[in-house]
Design a protein around this motif. Structure first.
Motif, mmCIF file in Angstrom:
data_model
loop_
_atom_site.group_PDB
_atom_site.id
_atom_site.type_symbol
_atom_site.label_atom_id
_atom_site.label_comp_id
_atom_site.label_asym_id
_atom_site.label_seq_id
_atom_site.Cartn_x
_atom_site.Cartn_y
_atom_site.Cartn_z
ATOM 1 N N LYS A 40 0.836 -1.205 0.000
ATOM 2 C CA LYS A 40 0.000 0.000 0.000
ATOM 3 C C LYS A 40 0.873 1.259 0.000
ATOM 4 O O LYS A 40 0.615 2.231 -0.722
ATOM 5 C CB LYS A 40 -0.925 -0.001 1.206
ATOM 6 C CG LYS A 40 -1.864 1.209 1.275
ATOM 7 C CD LYS A 40 -2.757 1.155 2.497
ATOM 8 C CE LYS A 40 -3.713 2.359 2.510
ATOM 9 N NZ LYS A 40 -3.021 3.652 2.448
ATOM 10 N N ILE A 41 1.938 1.243 0.818
ATOM 11 C CA ILE A 41 2.835 2.393 0.869
ATOM 12 C C ILE A 41 3.492 2.614 -0.489
ATOM 13 O O ILE A 41 3.603 3.758 -0.985
ATOM 14 C CB ILE A 41 3.899 2.190 1.968
ATOM 15 C CG1 ILE A 41 3.241 2.206 3.354
ATOM 16 C CG2 ILE A 41 4.989 3.251 1.880
ATOM 17 C CD1 ILE A 41 4.191 1.858 4.486
ATOM 18 N N GLU A 42 3.934 1.511 -1.110
ATOM 19 C CA GLU A 42 4.601 1.632 -2.410
ATOM 20 C C GLU A 42 3.635 2.127 -3.485
ATOM 21 O O GLU A 42 4.034 2.867 -4.400
ATOM 22 C CB GLU A 42 5.211 0.290 -2.798
ATOM 23 C CG GLU A 42 6.410 -0.100 -1.916
ATOM 24 C CD GLU A 42 7.007 -1.444 -2.286
ATOM 25 O OE1 GLU A 42 6.363 -2.183 -3.056
ATOM 26 O OE2 GLU A 42 8.100 -1.767 -1.795
ATOM 27 N N ARG A 43 2.383 1.744 -3.393
ATOM 28 C CA ARG A 43 1.401 2.252 -4.348
ATOM 29 C C ARG A 43 1.169 3.748 -4.148
ATOM 30 O O ARG A 43 1.021 4.503 -5.128
ATOM 31 C CB ARG A 43 0.086 1.490 -4.183
ATOM 32 C CG ARG A 43 0.100 0.102 -4.805
ATOM 33 C CD ARG A 43 -1.171 -0.658 -4.508
ATOM 34 N NE ARG A 43 -1.139 -1.984 -5.127
ATOM 35 C CZ ARG A 43 -1.973 -2.977 -4.800
ATOM 36 N NH1 ARG A 43 -2.885 -2.766 -3.853
ATOM 37 N NH2 ARG A 43 -1.887 -4.132 -5.411
ATOM 38 N N ASP A 44 1.155 4.162 -2.886
ATOM 39 C CA ASP A 44 1.001 5.598 -2.620
ATOM 40 C C ASP A 44 2.191 6.373 -3.191
ATOM 41 O O ASP A 44 2.018 7.452 -3.788
ATOM 42 C CB ASP A 44 0.882 5.841 -1.115
ATOM 43 C CG ASP A 44 -0.422 5.296 -0.541
ATOM 44 O OD1 ASP A 44 -1.359 5.053 -1.325
ATOM 45 O OD2 ASP A 44 -0.489 5.085 0.686
ATOM 46 N N ILE A 45 3.385 5.821 -2.990
ATOM 47 C CA ILE A 45 4.581 6.486 -3.523
ATOM 48 C C ILE A 45 4.542 6.518 -5.047
ATOM 49 O O ILE A 45 4.919 7.523 -5.685
ATOM 50 C CB ILE A 45 5.855 5.776 -3.016
ATOM 51 C CG1 ILE A 45 6.002 5.964 -1.493
ATOM 52 C CG2 ILE A 45 7.096 6.276 -3.746
ATOM 53 C CD1 ILE A 45 7.181 5.221 -0.893
ATOM 54 N N GLN B 198 12.100 1.582 1.228
ATOM 55 C CA GLN B 198 10.992 0.628 1.110
ATOM 56 C C GLN B 198 11.452 -0.800 1.401
ATOM 57 O O GLN B 198 10.794 -1.548 2.129
ATOM 58 C CB GLN B 198 10.395 0.707 -0.308
ATOM 59 C CG GLN B 198 9.667 2.000 -0.588
ATOM 60 C CD GLN B 198 9.234 2.099 -2.034
ATOM 61 O OE1 GLN B 198 8.408 2.908 -2.403
ATOM 62 N NE2 GLN B 198 9.797 1.278 -2.892
ATOM 63 N N GLN C 148 9.223 9.613 2.448
ATOM 64 C CA GLN C 148 7.962 9.942 1.775
ATOM 65 C C GLN C 148 7.701 11.446 1.806
ATOM 66 O O GLN C 148 7.268 12.034 0.797
ATOM 67 C CB GLN C 148 6.801 9.203 2.459
ATOM 68 C CG GLN C 148 6.700 7.729 2.100
ATOM 69 C CD GLN C 148 5.489 7.080 2.752
ATOM 70 O OE1 GLN C 148 5.546 6.631 3.885
ATOM 71 N NE2 GLN C 148 4.397 7.026 2.020
ATOM 72 N N GLY D 28 1.905 6.639 -6.853
ATOM 73 C CA GLY D 28 0.950 7.692 -7.227
ATOM 74 C C GLY D 28 1.585 9.064 -7.161
ATOM 75 O O GLY D 28 1.341 9.925 -8.033
ATOM 76 N N ILE D 29 2.397 9.300 -6.125
ATOM 77 C CA ILE D 29 3.081 10.593 -6.011
ATOM 78 C C ILE D 29 4.025 10.798 -7.190
ATOM 79 O O ILE D 29 4.072 11.886 -7.804
ATOM 80 C CB ILE D 29 3.852 10.665 -4.681
ATOM 81 C CG1 ILE D 29 2.868 10.634 -3.499
ATOM 82 C CG2 ILE D 29 4.730 11.903 -4.628
ATOM 83 C CD1 ILE D 29 3.563 10.514 -2.141
#
Length: 488
Positions: free
Chosen positions: A198-203, A434, A417, A205-206
């Motif tokens: 989930k964190i990697e997907r957020d990153i 990550q 992040q 997206g950024i």
């Protein structure tokens, strides 16, 4: 009265090892760094008794329910119970040779005599019926104690089967606990992996937003997509291991894989036992079922030496054959029809090519083998306890270090992040942060699970807490009722 002696060695239980502990140095309870993250403390309690339901120390209701289900339905325990009955009936059958063996025989016959047997010129044939009722009685006095030693050997095998049932019960419950902890560990690893995904997907997206705004390079977006794919790639193997683990627990519970158990396990649902009983070495030898089974095997081998010695000595047999013979069944047992034969015999082997001598030597060698196997079982028991103690002493520090590493990795990733949003960090640092956090999160879950598993291993190594007064016919109810009574 004739069975006045029993040749061969008289068995006595081996003395407990003359050792005071399991490690060369004085046993120290597991310690941790006072300056590090707080972890649950454990302490060793020397000389304390092992609770019968030792797994209840983890305070997991699903685990308690699953073990009760497993003990009631697992086929391996049912097989061990059947082996006890088989050994017991064999011992009872051998006891029958202490008594005379009596058989009854009734033989009715109809005979026609050839005229050739009546002499020349006699053409008449004679026909008659004959009825014979007879008892066959034989008795072999156990002069040298051969049968006594045979019964002793079979009784020892019955005792060995009882200890093997205890060992199967202990191993089964320990396997269930370990498998449940492993399931909880896999769920924790899956949760940690999903969290980092989930964190990697957020990153990602950024980075895509920055790329669209012309603030990030396409290579950074592709690198992040590759990192996300690698993390997602680690998820299916963990999910497969979890499914296989569920199949294992279902099989241990004596159910088919299609009838999956209802109980599910998470690390948060387990409580680490704070006080760990450590039996005295003399108690360990008397409590470990595999050690007791090895002792019973040695007892059986000792008795078989006496059997082999007795086989080389004279044997005596007394037999009797009372009965009655008559031409009509109504005449049986009337005066004049009765008969009997009483005989006694003594037999001694004079030469057999040293067959019996070598059989005795083989029995003595088997006793030496059983003795060595018993000593090895004791050494292995002490090694298992020492290994479990060493592991637990290191586990607290390992969990503490893993928590510290995960906290640091998460803090680093949070900073990265924030810097990424502001465009103050390059993609290499993002990828490293990550990966470090993923590894640290997985390691922390594994360290917690290892500490729980090593605690279960200590209870297993110490031999569990089987009640000494449990009847074989209803040992399940006895085990659980004794546990409830002790807790009350």
């Amino acid at each position: 009265m004739l069975a006045s002696c029993a040749v061969g060695p008289n068995f006595s239980s081996p003395p407990a090892p003359d050792v005071a502990g399991y490690t060369p140095e004085k046993l120290q309870s597991p310690g941790s760094d006072a300056a590090g993250p707080r972890v649950t403390r454990q302490r060793f309690v020397n000389g304390a008794d092992i609770p019968t339901m030792w797994w209840a120390a983890f305070r997991s209701t699903p685990l308690n329910e699953l073990i009760r289900l497993t003990v009631e339905h697992n086929p391996s325990l049912q097989a061990a119970e059947a082996s006890i009955r088989m050994a017991n009936y064999n011992a009872l059958a051998q006891r029958g040779l202490f008594f005379p063996q009596v058989g009854a025989n009734f033989t009715p016959s109809d005979q026609l005599v050839s005229n050739a047997q009546s002499g020349p010129g006699n053409t008449a044939q004679e026909r008659y019926s004959l009825y014979t009722a007879q008892l066959n009685i034989s008795f072999v006095p156990d002069v040298w104690g051969e049968n006594i030693r045979n019964v002793e050997s079979l009784d020892a095998l019955t005792e060995q089967a009882k200890f093997q049932l205890e060992a199967a019960y202990l191993a089964l419950t320990a396997n269930v606990v370990t498998a449940a902890i492993q399931e909880a560990s896999l769920r924790g690893q899956i949760a940690a992996t999903e969290r980092i995904i989930k964190i990697e997907r957020d990153i990602l997206g950024i980075l895509k937003s920055q790329f669209n705004a012309g603030q990030a390079a396409q290579v950074d977006v592709l690198a992040q997509e590759a990192a996300l794919a690698q993390s997602e790639q680690t998820l299916p193997p963990l999910q497969k291991q979890l499914a296989v683990q569920r199949d294992l627990l279902t099989a241990l519970a004596g159910q088919f894989s299609a009838d999956e158990i209802l109980q599910k396990f998470d690390l948060d649902r387990f409580k680490l036992p704070a006080n760990l009983p450590v039996s005295l070495p003399s108690t360990l030898v008397a409590q470990r079922p595999d050690v007791r089974a090895a002792e019973a095997n040695m007892h059986s081998a000792s008795a078989l030496v006496g059997v082999a010695i007795a086989a080389r000595l004279p044997s005596f047999t007394i037999s009797a054959n009372p009965g009655s013979i008559a031409f009509q069944t109504a005449q049986l047992f009337t005066p004049g029809t009765l008969f009997y034969t009483v005989a006694g015999s003594a037999t001694q082997t004079l030469f057999d090519g040293f067959t019996l001598y070598h059989k005795q030597k083989a029995a003595e060698a088997a006793l030496d083998q059983a003795n060595a196997q018993y000593r090895q079982a004791v050494i292995t028991a002490f090694q298992n306890v020492a290994d479990a103690l060493r592991s637990l002493q290191a586990d607290a520090r390992a969990v503490q270090a893993a928590i510290k590493a995960e906290n640091a990795a998460k803090a680093s990733l949070d900073i990265v992040q924030k810097q990424l949003v502001l465009g103050q960090v390059n993609q290499v640092n993002v990828l490293n942060a990550q990966q470090v956090y993923l590894n640290a999160a997985i390691t922390r879950v594994q360290a917690v699970a290892t500490r729980l598993s090593d605690t279960a291993a200590l209870f297993l190594a110490l031999g569990g807490g089987w009640p000494t007064n449990c009847p074989t016919s209803d040992w399940r109810g006895c085990v659980f009722e004794t546990s409830v009574a002790s807790k009350t």
